[in-house]
Design a protein around this motif. Structure first.
Motif, short mmCIF file in Angstrom:
data_model
loop_
_atom_site.label_atom_id
_atom_site.label_comp_id
_atom_site.label_asym_id
_atom_site.label_seq_id
_atom_site.Cartn_x
_atom_site.Cartn_y
_atom_site.Cartn_z
N THR A 62 0.78 4.08 -2.89
CA THR A 62 0.44 5.45 -2.49
C THR A 62 1.52 6.42 -2.96
O THR A 62 1.22 7.50 -3.49
CB THR A 62 0.27 5.54 -0.96
N GLN B 180 0.83 -1.21 0.00
CA GLN B 180 0.00 0.00 0.00
C GLN B 180 0.86 1.25 0.00
O GLN B 180 0.57 2.21 -0.72
CB GLN B 180 -0.94 0.00 1.21
N THR C 220 -4.97 13.67 -2.18
CA THR C 220 -5.97 13.22 -1.20
C THR C 220 -6.25 11.72 -1.31
O THR C 220 -7.39 11.28 -1.37
CB THR C 220 -7.30 14.01 -1.31
N SER C 221 -5.18 10.94 -1.33
CA SER C 221 -5.37 9.49 -1.44
C SER C 221 -5.66 8.88 -0.07
O SER C 221 -5.19 9.36 0.95
CB SER C 221 -4.13 8.83 -2.06
N HIS C 222 -6.48 7.86 -0.09
CA HIS C 222 -6.75 7.08 1.12
C HIS C 222 -7.14 5.66 0.70
O HIS C 222 -7.47 5.40 -0.46
CB HIS C 222 -7.83 7.73 1.98
N TRP C 223 -7.08 4.75 1.64
CA TRP C 223 -7.35 3.34 1.37
C TRP C 223 -8.67 2.92 1.99
O TRP C 223 -8.98 3.28 3.12
CB TRP C 223 -6.22 2.47 1.94
N GLN C 224 -9.42 2.13 1.25
CA GLN C 224 -10.61 1.47 1.77
C GLN C 224 -10.24 0.00 1.93
O GLN C 224 -9.75 -0.62 0.98
CB GLN C 224 -11.80 1.61 0.82
N LEU D 287 -7.30 1.68 -3.37
CA LEU D 287 -6.76 3.03 -3.25
C LEU D 287 -7.71 4.00 -3.95
O LEU D 287 -8.08 3.80 -5.11
CB LEU D 287 -5.37 3.11 -3.90
#
Length: 127
Positions: A96, A92, A106-110, A122
């Motif tokens: 990223t 990850q 503004t990246s984030h992980w689900q 991602l």
């Protein structure tokens, strides 16, 4: 990173195994299982068998995937169709960083438990 030779393998659920959703979980879990999912499916009343073989490269990051699809012909003999590809298993944090370098913000992980999808996803915004 691949598990160094001689380092013990900890199966899923073991206290020392990478936790689901962690950056190293997918790579570690898959690296020690050369044969992956198999299933029998029916289509048009015919049976078929589908399975994968993964062959990891020495770098521990890339692997060659072979997808086998077996179907019976009219005489009942099994016919095999094989598809091949090479994949790059990124953590990850690596993905990223690559997204950030490419200009995504503004990246984030689900994670799978929240999304219901079988692997982390991602989400990032293009400028």
């Amino acid at each position: 990173m691949a598990r160094p030779p001689g380092e013990p393998f900890h199966p899923p659920g073991h206290p020392l195994a990478p936790q689901p959703g962690s950056p190293d979980h997918a790579r570690t879990a898959c690296h020690d299982q050369p044969v992956h999912r198999s299933r029998t499916a029916g289509r048009d009343g015919l049976r078929s068998v589908i399975f994968q073989l993964w062959h990891w490269h020495e770098d521990g990051e890339r692997y060659d995937l072979e997808l086998f699809h077996l179907t019976p012909d009219a005489t009942g003999h099994w016919q095999t169709d094989i598809r091949r590809s090479t994949y790059w298993a990124l953590t990850q944090s690596q993905l990223t960083a690559l997204a950030s370098e490419a200009g995504f913000t503004t990246s984030h992980w689900q994670l799978p438990a929240r999304m219901g999808f079988f692997q982390p996803l991602l989400i990032a915004r293009a400028p």
